[in-house]
Structure formats: C-alpha cells, structure tokens
Write a protein that holds these residues in place. Sequence first.
Motif, mmCIF file in Angstrom:
data_model
loop_
_atom_site.group_PDB
_atom_site.id
_atom_site.type_symbol
_atom_site.label_atom_id
_atom_site.label_comp_id
_atom_site.label_asym_id
_atom_site.label_seq_id
_atom_site.Cartn_x
_atom_site.Cartn_y
_atom_site.Cartn_z
ATOM 1 N N ILE A 29 4.706 30.181 45.199
ATOM 2 C CA ILE A 29 3.886 31.070 46.025
ATOM 3 C C ILE A 29 3.176 30.262 47.113
ATOM 4 O O ILE A 29 3.176 30.628 48.285
ATOM 5 C CB ILE A 29 2.850 31.823 45.163
ATOM 6 C CG1 ILE A 29 3.579 32.849 44.280
ATOM 7 C CG2 ILE A 29 1.808 32.508 46.030
ATOM 8 C CD1 ILE A 29 2.670 33.603 43.345
ATOM 9 N N SER A 36 5.165 31.475 50.166
ATOM 10 C CA SER A 36 4.621 32.803 50.375
ATOM 11 C C SER A 36 3.299 32.776 51.138
ATOM 12 O O SER A 36 2.977 33.701 51.862
ATOM 13 C CB SER A 36 4.437 33.481 49.025
ATOM 14 O OG SER A 36 3.882 34.743 49.182
ATOM 15 N N THR A 37 2.530 31.713 50.973
ATOM 16 C CA THR A 37 1.217 31.751 51.600
ATOM 17 C C THR A 37 1.013 30.708 52.689
ATOM 18 O O THR A 37 0.841 31.051 53.848
ATOM 19 C CB THR A 37 0.113 31.567 50.543
ATOM 20 O OG1 THR A 37 0.376 30.357 49.839
ATOM 21 C CG2 THR A 37 0.083 32.729 49.584
ATOM 22 N N THR A 38 1.101 29.460 52.336
ATOM 23 C CA THR A 38 0.650 28.454 53.298
ATOM 24 C C THR A 38 1.750 27.860 54.171
ATOM 25 O O THR A 38 1.754 28.019 55.384
ATOM 26 C CB THR A 38 -0.064 27.313 52.549
ATOM 27 O OG1 THR A 38 0.793 26.881 51.504
ATOM 28 C CG2 THR A 38 -1.387 27.781 52.005
ATOM 29 N N PRO A 68 5.483 31.092 54.944
ATOM 30 C CA PRO A 68 5.265 32.427 54.379
ATOM 31 C C PRO A 68 6.439 33.366 54.651
ATOM 32 O O PRO A 68 6.389 34.154 55.584
ATOM 33 C CB PRO A 68 3.988 32.902 55.043
ATOM 34 C CG PRO A 68 3.792 32.023 56.219
ATOM 35 C CD PRO A 68 4.714 30.848 56.144
ATOM 36 N N SER A 93 4.549 37.577 47.685
ATOM 37 C CA SER A 93 4.156 37.030 46.390
ATOM 38 C C SER A 93 3.869 38.139 45.400
ATOM 39 O O SER A 93 3.657 37.893 44.232
ATOM 40 C CB SER A 93 2.929 36.155 46.549
ATOM 41 O OG SER A 93 1.821 36.968 46.881
ATOM 42 N N VAL A 145 -5.245 31.875 48.942
ATOM 43 C CA VAL A 145 -5.151 31.438 50.326
ATOM 44 C C VAL A 145 -6.508 30.958 50.849
ATOM 45 O O VAL A 145 -6.602 29.960 51.554
ATOM 46 C CB VAL A 145 -4.621 32.585 51.218
ATOM 47 C CG1 VAL A 145 -4.304 32.073 52.610
ATOM 48 C CG2 VAL A 145 -3.395 33.210 50.581
#
Lengths: 566, 318, 293
Positions: B152, B156-158, B161, B165, C245
């Motif tokens: 993730i 998916s995030t950082t 992306p 997720s 995040v």
Amino acid sequence: MTAPTTVAHTLVARDLRVDTVTGQPVLNGVSYEIAPGEVLALVGESGSGKTTAGLAALGHFRRGLVHSGGDVSVQPGGAAPVSVLAAGERERRSLRGSTVAYIPQDPAASLNPALRIGRQICEVLETHGYGASAAERSARVVEVLAEVGLPADESYRRRYPHELSGGQQQRVGIAMAFACRPSVVVLDEPTTGLDVTTQTLVLRTVATLTAEHDTAALYITHDLAVVATIAHRVAVLRRGEVVECGSTEEVLRAPSHAYTLELVTAVPHLDGTGAAAPSASGAHVVESVSDGRHAAERHDVASGSGSASASNGDRERPPALSVSDLSVSYGDHRVLHDVALEVRAGECLMLLGESGSGKTTLSQCVAGLGRPHAGTVSVSGSPLAASTQRRTAEQLRAVQYVFQSPYSSLNPRKTIAQSVELPLRTLTDLDAAARRERVTETLERVRLDPALADRLPDELSGGQRQRAAIARGLVTTPDVLLCDEVTSALDVSVQATIVDLLCELRRELGMAMLFVTHNIALARHVADRIAVLRGGEVVESGTVDEVLDSPSHEYTRELLANTPRM
Amino acid sequence: MFRLILRRLAISVAVLWLVSLLVFVATLLLPGDPARAILGQQATPERIAALNEQLGLDAPVWQRYLDWLGGVLTGDLGTSAASQGPVTELLGGRIGASLVLLVGAAVISTAGGLALGTWSALRRGRAVDHTVSGISLVVAALPEFVIGVALIVVLSTTVLPVFPSVTLAPPGEPVWSQPIQLVLPILTLTLVVTPYITRMMRATMSEVLDSGYIEMARLKGLPERVVITRHAVPHAIGPVAQVVAIQLAWLAGGVVVVEFLFRYPGIGQALIDAVNNRDVAVVQAITLLIAGVYIVVNLIADIVGIMTNPKLRAEVSR
Amino acid sequence: MTATTTRPTLLRRALALPQAKIGLALTTVVVAVALLGPWVGPWLTGHDTTGFAGKPFQSGGIAGTDGLGRDVLTRFLAGGLTLLIYAVLATALGLVLGAALGMVAGYSGGRLDSLIMRGSDVLLSFPQLVFALLAIAMIGPEGWLLVLVIGITHAPRVARVARQSTVAVKDADFIRAARMYALPRRRILLREVLPNITGPLMVELGLRLTYSIGYVASLSFLGLGIQPPTADWGLMINENRIALVVEPWGVLLPVLAIAVLTVGTNLITDSLASAAARSSDATTSHTAKEASA
C-alpha cells in the motif's frame, strides 16, 4: 587369465588429477591404460578415489570435485584418440553412452523409477542415433536384453525397475551400457549388494560381453577375490595414487607394494589360509571337537536334541545357547521355519545365509529384538522370553549383540565410554568407580586406546568404532555373543583385524559365539561349526571341515562353487 | 491404487467429521448464556427462555450437534445473530469474491514458484540461486499484513499511487467488475506463498538432480533438456503437490488478514465481523468451510502423489 | 578418517554462517528495543504510553502522534514487549507439546501413533489463524488464550517433524542396543532419541517463533489480539492505518520492527537448517561408505 596381446589402448589416463573445490587432492596423478577386450581392475578401499577415477573416464566429476590436471582419452574403434576431458560439452555428451558407458554401483538408485526399463534402454539408442528406425532400435533392445540373460518379451520390457530383483536391475544396467556397443565400459562395483550366486552370473555376463565385443573395461572394486575372477590386470589405488599396477597374477601372488600385500593377506580364504592367520591358532579351540563327534553332531543339531555323544563336560552342562523349533512369520510369509541350533561355551557357530534367508530375524529373536515367535530360545538351559522387556537383567547380561554397522550402533551423541558403560549401569550393580574400571579394562581387551574413551563416535575410524561396539558387548562378560555381519560395513584390511580380535577374545573368555554372515570364505577363520540357512530353514549343518569339504546340500555346493577365489 | 485412493478418501471424510465435531464443541466454550449474550443484560427470563427454545438450546448437547450437522449437510447453516438472516444468504456472494482472490493468487504463485524453484535448482551455487534464495527467505518471514502495508505504501499512497488500497464495490455489483482493485490483494497473497513454493521446488529438484538416476541419465549422454524434462521433473511433481496444497490452505488463512486490510468483501472480512459480534453461526460456518476447502485440496494433492508414483500406481495390476 | 578435534555443535556451526550473523544482528536490535523500550520510552520522551502529546494529527514527538494524540515514539518503544512474551510462550508451548507427542507417536508406532497423528490431522485442517479466530470468537481476546491457541496449533506441526525424525532414528542399532540393556522407554526417548533429533527440533523452534510473532501481531492487527489501551505494534498498525498518508510513522515504525524481527529470526532458522542438513550429509556419506564397503 592372460591379457590379450594388443598394442593399441582404447582407454588411456595420464597423470589424472582431481581436487575438491576446497583444494584437497582426491586423485594425485593417476595413470592407466586398457587394451580392447581387456579388463583392468581398479582396486581400492573407501576414500581411495576409485569412483572418481572411473567417472573421469566419462568426463564427469561429482559436485564438489574439479579436474585439476592430466587427461583421459578414448579411442573409438580404430579411430583417432579423443580426449574426454578436453572435448566440448556436446562432443562429450555424444561420447557418453555410445563410446564410453557406465555401469553404476547401485542399480536400484540409478534406474529411473518412473520409466519402464525398455524405454530406458531405448533412450540411449535414440540419443546416439543407433539404428535407422524405431523397429531397428527395438530389435536391438530385445537383442541386448537377451545378451545379458534377461527375458526380452514385450511384457518384460514394459516393467518398472521396482518390479525387478536386484540382480535383474543390475543386468538391465549392463544392457543399457552395452546397448550402443561401446568401446569402453566403466563398472563401479557392480556386484556390491548382490548374492554370490547372482554375482557370479553378473561377472560371467560382463566377461562374455567384453570379450565378444572387444570392449575395454575398467572394473572398480574393493574385492580382490572378484578381481581374481574377472580382471586381466590390476591397478591398486590408495589415497588417490596408483601404488601398484600389473597383471592380476603378479599383483595377487607376489605383491610388490606393502599396501597391496596388506590387502591381499587380509582376504579370507575358503581353505583357511591367508591373513586372518591367528584363526589358525583360533582353530585349536576346536580341538575339543573330536573327530568322532562330527558325524553325530550334524544330526543332533538338526533335530535339536543336543549332542548326546559330546564330551563328558558338555553332556552335564546345557549348551550356552540353544534354539529349538523356532518359527517366525510376518503375516502369511514364513521367515523362519522350525530352526534348531545350539552353541556350547567356547564354541563358534557360523550362521551362513544370503539376504532373505532369515538370518537377521534369527539373531534378533535370540537377542529379544524380534517379533513374537514360536519355539524356544534358551541360554544355559533357561528359556528366554521373546521380548527384552520381559527378560531379567541376568538374562540380558548373558546375551550380547554386536551389530552390523558401527556407524549406527553407537549413539553419535555419547562418548565411547558412555556407550560402553551403558549395559553396566542398567544390568549390573557396580558403582561408578567399578564401572569406570571395567570399561577401561574392556577397551584394553579389544585393543582400543583408552585415550579414545572420551571421544564421540564421529571422531573414530570404522574399525575403532567396531572395536568399541565389541567392547560394549563384552563389558558385561556375556555367555553368548551374537555377531551380526560385523565385518560387512568395514574395509577389507579392517575386516581381518576385527575377525582376528573376535577369535582371540573367544579363546580368552570362553564364551559361545554365534557368527552371522553371508561370507562363507570366513568359515575356517572364525568358526568351529556351520549352519546354512536358506529360506528360513537350516538346510545343512556340521563342522566347518565337513560342510566345506563335502557339502551335502545342493545349495551349499552352489554357494561354494560361486564364491570367488583368489 | 484404487484401494489406496478410497482409503485416503475415507480418512478425509473421517477428518472432516471430527472437524465438524470440534467446530461444534467450540460453541460450548461460550461463557454464560448465548441467548443472554444476544439479547443483552436487560432481557427478561421469559424472552431468554423463548429464544433458547427458538435456537434449540434447551435440547441436550448431542441432539443439538445432530441438528446442526443435519442442517450443514442439507445446506442450512443457521441464522446469523447479527443480521438475523440466514447464514447462507450472508455468505453467498462473499464466497465467490474470496475465491477470486484465492484462485488468482494460487495460479500465479504456483506457476511462478515452480518456475523460479526449478530455475534456481538448475543454477545451484550461482549468484541467481543465492539471490532467489535470499529474497524468498526474507519475504517468507513476513506476515501477510506487513507485505500488504508495504505494498500500500509503495503502490497506493506515496511512491507510485496506481492501485486503490481499499475495495469499494458498488452494492449489488461483483468485486471483479473493477479488476484494478483486485491487484493489491492478489499480489499480497501471491507474495506470501510464492517463496515457500519456490524453496520447496528448489529443494525437491536439487534432491532429484543429485539422485543416481539423473547422474546415470547424464552418463548415458542424454541432452540436458531431456534429463530435466523426462527424468527430473516427473519426480518432483508428487512432493511439490503436497506443498502447494499446504500453501493453498495457508492462503485460506491469509485471505482473512488480506481482506481485512483491503476491506475486501469476502468471507475473511465476514469472519472478522462475526468474531467481533460473537455471531456464532457465521463463525462456525466459515471455519467449517475453510477447513473443508483445506481437506479437499489436500486430498487432491495426495491423489496426485499416488498417481505420479509408479510404485503405488502399479498396485492396480496386482 | 580419525578426526582429532571435537565436532562443533549444531548451534556453533549455524552461527558461523553469514545469514546467521545478519539474522542475529537484526533480531538483537528489535529484541533490545522491545525489552528496554517500555522503560526507556517514557524517560526519553517524557510521555507515558497512554498519555497524550498535543492534539490529533499534530506533531508531538519525533515520530508524531497517533489519531488519539498519543506520542508514537513512546508507544512504539513500549509496543514490542507483550508481543514478544506471547510469541515466546506460544512457541515454547507448541514445541514442548509437539516434540513430546511426536516422539511418543514415532517411537511407539501402532495405534498410539495413529491416534496422535489423526488427532493432529484434525487440527491441521484449520489454518492456524482461523483456528485462533474460532477460539477467540467463543472466549474473547484474552492474552492466555492467544498463547494457548497459537501453541496448540503449532503442536501438530512440530509433532510431524518430531515423529518423522524419531522414526528415522528409532530403528538405529544404538536404540535397539539400549532396548537390550533394559533402558525404560522414557529414558530411551530422553537420553537416546532426543539428543539425536535436536537439529530438526531447533529448526522448528526458529520457524515456530517466526510464525508466532506473525500470528500474535496479525491478531492484534485484526483487533482481536492484544487489546487497547496497551501499546502494541500490531494494534498500532490497526489504529493508525487510516492516517497512513498523513502520519506514516504510526504505521511504518511498527511494520518495520515486525518485519526486521521476523526476517531476523527466519535468517537464524535458515542457518540452523543449513547446518543441520550439512551434518546429515555427513551421516549419509557414512551410509554410502557402508554400501560400498
């Protein structure tokens, strides 16, 4: 046997050197040459590098070994010699199986269990483009199976390796090797693990095939008696070096190197000569066995009624070990059938049998390690329970067992002294100091350096381990000592010393000994009497001289005829 | 051979039955009174008695077991205490969703693991082999959620992306209508089991390659390709089938964590919810289902093992 | 082949391998954090494990605060101890239980063997995590239950290995000899068999410890293991994953710690397995010698 007179050599090794990846030398400059139709025996004990030298002829080195010098070349049928080691991968592959073939030690492991045997033989032919058509190849498969004396019908060719006996598997291996009519065959102890009768058959097949097709054969073995039967010339390998090379006659009759002499004299002979010489002195224990007693005893033992005509002392005392009407079955299969034996104090009975004869089952019944059985086993007249758990400490002390392999009979996690001491701890009342003393005494008795007492089994050689195992058997001063194939896991030169030791100990201690073996050649060296076991029945028994000089049973005669002699 | 397979089948049935017994017995461990647990502390004794009767809880234990087992065998898994609906209805759509994950991960990891393992075994001792072994050793150690969280973070995030997720399937539409949201869950599960299959395949192949018949095949002069395909690979199938089966069962456990992490609407997610809600009927149904899948997969693996072993196969002719 | 030096023990040979050194270093670091953290943390940051530091999503300590405003670094330092204790206890339980059952089954054979192994088959039909969830559903997320249920599900897996190893040595001649010397079964198992199967059992120890850590952490991550407000790595990941995040440290620190720990223990396990395999190779060479002699 005389070597065929040829000048050209089919297989030549020159100063062959092989090291382990860590740089330890395995072969230290080995050279030999073999003429067409000639059999060269490469003789050596374990660790001598004989298999490595054999595989090098096919340009194959096992994992962890690297070729570091020298060369091996083959000369396929009159063509120019080809270096097996310098050849490229593709060329080497085309030589293997067609020009140089290999017959492995253990056919059970070397045949692919998942492929039918016909397929495995045919595969070699296909790979090397032998024959123009599938029909021609399959005709060759039939032919080569017949050559090695196997049935060649369709249903036989469709069998899997596990459906064949050990001897048949080995002959399939030979058929596979000879399928492409190679110029050179390398045979790596092909008869190890086979019964003598099968061994003779295999040796005869090899001799015929090599002679007929003018094949040069490198026969790797540790067994000098086999060498005498099959080889024209002998090379003796020791720690990666050929110490002696010459005609079989020369090397075996008049060895020039001390090591060869040691090997040759270590081989037991059917006629009782040869190195296990102390057995000649061991034989004077036999003097109590008067000539007049021989004839009577054969019947007595067979009927299990004891020796009525034995000397006075014997008549009063019950035999040290007596087995009567012993029967054991696994399910429907009868392993032992009404077996009767007896062994008197100070006497050694050789129980002779091939694999599957039931000899191990018999010795385990005596030791109390077997399955439940019918019949009785008694020691000094008192009957023993079938299982060790129901035997008294005194009974357990009285019967001791020396196992076949010293590699598995000593606990690898215990020191020699601890292992030898174990029976004293459980079966006697001795205190720690007395036990320690007895252990040291016994180790000295088996000629084992007491300094080794605190070592682990891994740190000892095979012979030293077997001495320790014998010490464990003797430490409780048993009345009966069972020796189960005690020499078969050891190198030839060590075997002789162990046999000598047992003979001396029996004389010193006056115990009864049951010596279980498949090797009839040991008879005159160790035993007073022999009982021949076959298919779970004693087919013949009597004194050593009677059985060896005038065997009464067909099977004994066959065994004697098939035992290779030097 | 058929007798052997039948025997194996009988054992599986027996084990399955014992599993059902165990799953049922577990409910007896419930502290206190299930009816009170469902109705809460304020419930009147009458209502509790009524619910007990409705749930059949006043009957003796063995009868309750037989009733429950009868229900399971006829496809009636009971009533969910949380949703008040039949358990079968609750699980219906979710089983399919979970199967997508399981089958997807199983196919990719089996194919990948076998290929990597064989490749590695054929290059034993070389750099590739060490790399494959090292990576599989590290990945094999990681729990599912660690791999999932790492994926993730990276995908998916950082860093990149690209993949969602969280699974957000519109109600009434199957999860696979948006294949992109299957990527991360399947990838996680694949990474969880591939190392084991790779290592096992490598070990089995190494053992086979060291065997006498492979040495013999080479000494017969057979081309390496034939040595591998005809002589080596068939021997590795049996043992590896067993490991693959065990890994698939492992997937059935891993799917619980992965579904929870990605909020994927499968039976794993349902199991967590049911455990949280003490929804006994649902917990029983799902554990029984997962155990059943495991037993069947193992059965198939054993049958493959029997069929690929000529010694056992030959027994048909005796 | 008379060696003059004593053969080094399995552990010593294993630790000489490079992967063991890396594994030992990784494991030591995390174990040190887990053991010392609960005391060092509050002293270092000035917060206790449940205490607040600033408002939600505001920077508190070095690693920030979690959703409830608790200091992440303090909670991280305190969060490994419970996990480690549970994992070690569960491993010990599974290993002792499994080894005992497996040795008895393998040595006795016959009905006792079938009974024990069929019993294991039933337990083996559940993925370990699913079986744990079944128990937790009925009894609740108690600490003792986690240890018990993970230990019990390890047992049949260990038992298989112990049984297999026992069967391999039980017919060795030295065991038969021990029977001939009237050694009682319990002593044969403990003194003759056990010392000869320590290799595979040590590999199991490492493997089961790695898995135990994974399972305890996974259950906590699912919210069904270690319960709030206890600080725990698995639980922290659960609590903070929504804010991944925004506040990545709340998740990343514990994920890293668990990853490093399991990789470390697995590397040590692998070195044990390689060392054990090598010593059994040595035994095989003797067998080969027997065959050729």
